[in-house]
Scaffold this motif. Sequence first.
Motif, PDB file in Angstrom:
ATOM      1  N   LEU A  16       0.840  -1.087  -0.035  1.00 61.00           N
ATOM      2  CA  LEU A  16      -0.154   0.086   0.166  1.00 61.00           C
ATOM      3  C   LEU A  16       0.961   1.119  -0.052  1.00 61.00           C
ATOM      4  O   LEU A  16       1.870   1.169   0.845  1.00 61.00           O
ATOM      5  N   TRP A  17       0.375   2.123  -0.746  1.00 59.92           N
ATOM      6  CA  TRP A  17       1.335   3.537  -0.977  1.00 59.92           C
ATOM      7  C   TRP A  17       0.593   4.564  -0.416  1.00 59.92           C
ATOM      8  O   TRP A  17      -0.559   5.078  -0.850  1.00 59.92           O
ATOM      9  N   ILE A  18       1.393   5.470   0.432  1.00 64.37           N
ATOM     10  CA  ILE A  18       0.937   6.853   0.813  1.00 64.37           C
ATOM     11  C   ILE A  18       1.785   7.855   0.591  1.00 64.37           C
ATOM     12  O   ILE A  18       2.968   7.881   1.041  1.00 64.37           O
ATOM     13  N   GLY A  19       1.511   8.587  -0.435  1.00 59.80           N
ATOM     14  CA  GLY A  19       2.461   9.451  -1.014  1.00 59.80           C
ATOM     15  C   GLY A  19       1.952  10.710  -0.471  1.00 59.80           C
ATOM     16  O   GLY A  19       0.810  11.202   0.092  1.00 59.80           O
ATOM     17  N   GLY A  20       2.762  11.883  -0.978  1.00 58.95           N
ATOM     18  CA  GLY A  20       2.053  13.511  -0.847  1.00 58.95           C
ATOM     19  C   GLY A  20       3.322  14.138  -0.400  1.00 58.95           C
ATOM     20  O   GLY A  20       4.398  14.052  -0.628  1.00 58.95           O
ATOM     21  N   SER A  21       2.765  15.429   0.144  1.00 61.58           N
ATOM     22  CA  SER A  21       3.721  16.564   0.572  1.00 61.58           C
ATOM     23  C   SER A  21       4.026  16.427   1.959  1.00 61.58           C
ATOM     24  O   SER A  21       3.604  16.003   2.765  1.00 61.58           O
ATOM     25  N   PRO A  22       5.141  16.992   2.185  1.00 60.11           N
ATOM     26  CA  PRO A  22       5.658  17.171   3.657  1.00 60.11           C
ATOM     27  C   PRO A  22       4.635  17.987   4.436  1.00 60.11           C
ATOM     28  O   PRO A  22       3.927  18.786   3.809  1.00 60.11           O
ATOM     29  N   CYS A  23       4.417  17.532   5.683  1.00 59.52           N
ATOM     30  CA  CYS A  23       3.628  18.462   6.674  1.00 59.52           C
ATOM     31  C   CYS A  23       2.283  18.143   6.307  1.00 59.52           C
ATOM     32  O   CYS A  23       1.231  19.198   6.560  1.00 59.52           O
ATOM     33  N   SER A  24       1.783  16.996   5.748  1.00 54.34           N
ATOM     34  CA  SER A  24       0.389  16.713   5.429  1.00 54.34           C
ATOM     35  C   SER A  24      -0.129  15.535   6.703  1.00 54.34           C
ATOM     36  O   SER A  24      -1.440  15.433   6.435  1.00 54.34           O
ATOM     37  N   GLY A  25       0.561  15.037   7.339  1.00 59.03           N
ATOM     38  CA  GLY A  25       0.063  14.175   8.518  1.00 59.03           C
ATOM     39  C   GLY A  25       0.257  12.616   7.838  1.00 59.03           C
ATOM     40  O   GLY A  25      -0.126  11.737   8.414  1.00 59.03           O
ATOM     41  N   LYS A  26       1.016  12.527   6.798  1.00 61.76           N
ATOM     42  CA  LYS A  26       1.264  11.269   6.162  1.00 61.76           C
ATOM     43  C   LYS A  26       1.760  10.041   7.252  1.00 61.76           C
ATOM     44  O   LYS A  26       1.342   9.092   7.291  1.00 61.76           O
ATOM     45  N   THR A  27       2.756  10.560   8.081  1.00 62.34           N
ATOM     46  CA  THR A  27       3.537   9.507   8.808  1.00 62.34           C
ATOM     47  C   THR A  27       2.641   9.421  10.094  1.00 62.34           C
ATOM     48  O   THR A  27       2.399   8.102  10.476  1.00 62.34           O
ATOM     49  N   SER A  28       2.087  10.178  10.609  1.00 58.29           N
ATOM     50  CA  SER A  28       0.994   9.999  11.693  1.00 58.29           C
ATOM     51  C   SER A  28      -0.186   9.058  11.363  1.00 58.29           C
ATOM     52  O   SER A  28      -0.459   8.283  12.007  1.00 58.29           O
ATOM     53  N   ILE A  29      -0.745   9.319  10.197  1.00 54.09           N
ATOM     54  CA  ILE A  29      -1.680   8.399   9.429  1.00 54.09           C
ATOM     55  C   ILE A  29      -1.133   6.940   9.248  1.00 54.09           C
ATOM     56  O   ILE A  29      -1.673   6.083   9.604  1.00 54.09           O
ATOM     57  N   ALA A  30       0.105   6.987   8.751  1.00 55.11           N
ATOM     58  CA  ALA A  30       0.469   5.651   8.435  1.00 55.11           C
ATOM     59  C   ALA A  30       0.857   5.027   9.898  1.00 55.11           C
ATOM     60  O   ALA A  30       0.570   3.741   9.876  1.00 55.11           O
ATOM     61  N   ASP A  31       1.485   5.344  10.821  1.00 57.48           N
ATOM     62  CA  ASP A  31       1.583   4.809  12.075  1.00 57.48           C
ATOM     63  C   ASP A  31       0.068   4.226  12.557  1.00 57.48           C
ATOM     64  O   ASP A  31       0.053   3.249  13.283  1.00 57.48           O
ATOM     65  N   PHE A 141      -2.462  25.377   5.858  1.00 58.12           N
ATOM     66  CA  PHE A 141      -2.285  24.546   6.828  1.00 58.12           C
ATOM     67  C   PHE A 141      -0.737  24.172   6.945  1.00 58.12           C
ATOM     68  O   PHE A 141      -0.168  24.063   7.903  1.00 58.12           O
ATOM     69  N   GLN A 142      -0.283  24.307   5.627  1.00 60.31           N
ATOM     70  CA  GLN A 142       1.008  24.030   5.724  1.00 60.31           C
ATOM     71  C   GLN A 142       1.982  24.885   6.413  1.00 60.31           C
ATOM     72  O   GLN A 142       3.040  24.748   7.296  1.00 60.31           O
ATOM     73  N   ARG A 143       1.644  26.277   6.164  1.00 59.85           N
ATOM     74  CA  ARG A 143       2.617  27.100   6.618  1.00 59.85           C
ATOM     75  C   ARG A 143       2.381  27.377   7.982  1.00 59.85           C
ATOM     76  O   ARG A 143       3.090  27.658   8.852  1.00 59.85           O
ATOM     77  N   VAL A 144       1.120  26.934   8.763  1.00 55.71           N
ATOM     78  CA  VAL A 144       0.898  27.077  10.266  1.00 55.71           C
ATOM     79  C   VAL A 144       1.676  26.010  10.756  1.00 55.71           C
ATOM     80  O   VAL A 144       2.350  26.123  11.791  1.00 55.71           O
ATOM     81  N   ARG A 145       1.659  24.866  10.243  1.00 56.77           N
ATOM     82  CA  ARG A 145       2.294  23.770  10.832  1.00 56.77           C
ATOM     83  C   ARG A 145       3.619  23.414  10.650  1.00 56.77           C
ATOM     84  O   ARG A 145       4.258  22.806  11.477  1.00 56.77           O
ATOM     85  N   TYR A 146       4.086  24.259   9.782  1.00 57.00           N
ATOM     86  CA  TYR A 146       5.765  23.797   9.375  1.00 57.00           C
ATOM     87  C   TYR A 146       6.683  23.766  10.326  1.00 57.00           C
ATOM     88  O   TYR A 146       7.511  23.017  10.641  1.00 57.00           O
ATOM     89  N   ARG A 147       6.593  24.962  11.041  1.00 52.51           N
ATOM     90  CA  ARG A 147       7.672  25.328  12.103  1.00 52.51           C
ATOM     91  C   ARG A 147       7.441  24.278  13.381  1.00 52.51           C
ATOM     92  O   ARG A 147       8.316  24.354  14.464  1.00 52.51           O
ATOM     93  N   MET A 171       9.606  27.096   2.275  1.00 50.08           N
ATOM     94  CA  MET A 171       8.137  26.753   2.267  1.00 50.08           C
ATOM     95  C   MET A 171       7.648  26.955   0.736  1.00 50.08           C
ATOM     96  O   MET A 171       6.691  26.341   0.501  1.00 50.08           O
ATOM     97  N   GLY A 172       8.106  28.027   0.051  1.00 51.20           N
ATOM     98  CA  GLY A 172       7.668  28.125  -1.174  1.00 51.20           C
ATOM     99  C   GLY A 172       7.924  26.867  -2.150  1.00 51.20           C
ATOM    100  O   GLY A 172       6.891  26.459  -2.928  1.00 51.20           O
ATOM    101  N   ARG A 173       8.889  26.340  -2.066  1.00 53.14           N
ATOM    102  CA  ARG A 173       9.278  24.982  -2.513  1.00 53.14           C
ATOM    103  C   ARG A 173       8.357  23.724  -2.170  1.00 53.14           C
ATOM    104  O   ARG A 173       7.746  23.207  -3.023  1.00 53.14           O
ATOM    105  N   ASP A 174       7.958  23.705  -0.748  1.00 57.01           N
ATOM    106  CA  ASP A 174       7.054  22.603  -0.432  1.00 57.01           C
ATOM    107  C   ASP A 174       5.567  23.071  -0.818  1.00 57.01           C
ATOM    108  O   ASP A 174       4.746  22.113  -0.915  1.00 57.01           O
ATOM    109  N   VAL A 175       5.045  24.182  -0.819  1.00 53.68           N
ATOM    110  CA  VAL A 175       3.935  24.592  -1.308  1.00 53.68           C
ATOM    111  C   VAL A 175       3.976  24.067  -2.830  1.00 53.68           C
ATOM    112  O   VAL A 175       2.747  23.587  -3.242  1.00 53.68           O
ATOM    113  N   ALA A 176       4.774  24.781  -3.535  1.00 52.66           N
ATOM    114  CA  ALA A 176       4.790  24.250  -4.953  1.00 52.66           C
ATOM    115  C   ALA A 176       4.783  22.656  -5.286  1.00 52.66           C
ATOM    116  O   ALA A 176       4.053  22.310  -6.057  1.00 52.66           O
ATOM    117  N   PHE A 177       5.611  21.903  -4.157  1.00 50.85           N
ATOM    118  CA  PHE A 177       5.787  20.565  -4.611  1.00 50.85           C
ATOM    119  C   PHE A 177       4.231  19.920  -4.085  1.00 50.85           C
ATOM    120  O   PHE A 177       3.738  19.036  -4.885  1.00 50.85           O
TER     121      PHE A 177
END
Length: 215
Positions: A16-31, A141-147, A171-177
Amino acid sequence: MCSPVVDSEDWLAHILWIGGSPCSGKTSIADLLADRYSLVLYHVDEIFDEHRRQVTREQHPCLYKWTHTPWNDLWMQSREILLQEAIGCYGEQLEMIVRDLAERPGQQTILVEGSSLLPDRVAGILRERERGIWIVPTEGFQRVRYRSRGAWVDGILDECADPEGAFRNWMGRDVAFACWVRDQAIELDLEVLEVSGQRTITENAEIVARHFGLT
């Protein structure tokens, strides 16, 4: 579109594959899912140090540059260059990930999670659409959570001559990604889950579990 990493093989059927952008909660969801459904967990970030030791200038030019360039020089590049280099790095690591997975026994479901799971590459090896999902945060959400990601963020920025400028580029890179991942996944008719903070991690995990058919 990039070509698939490998041709589809029987060993892919239990992944099973969970991809996506940093700071989206992927790791917590996978755990949460791994614990609840007794899945074998493969966190891409946790295996990165092992992959770093395999990097060569000839085979992995993007990763080689990323791992051999001071943070100040990296983060003071334009956001457009940072985005293209990130996509290149993730693509090179994905090839290592697929080799790792191919060597593992296929008796138990493996949940793979990480930003390196580029939609246009994984699409070529998905057995069914329901076995992959890409989670992306809204920009707000990304800008609030990143720090809040940990002291390691400030540690990197402290090595930059202009920490605030470096962080804006980061941040600009990760928003664009995140936008790039979302658009690629939608174009390929892959499942996308957008995270805005209105749902809890548990609620997002339930959505992912239903998509995977785990419930």
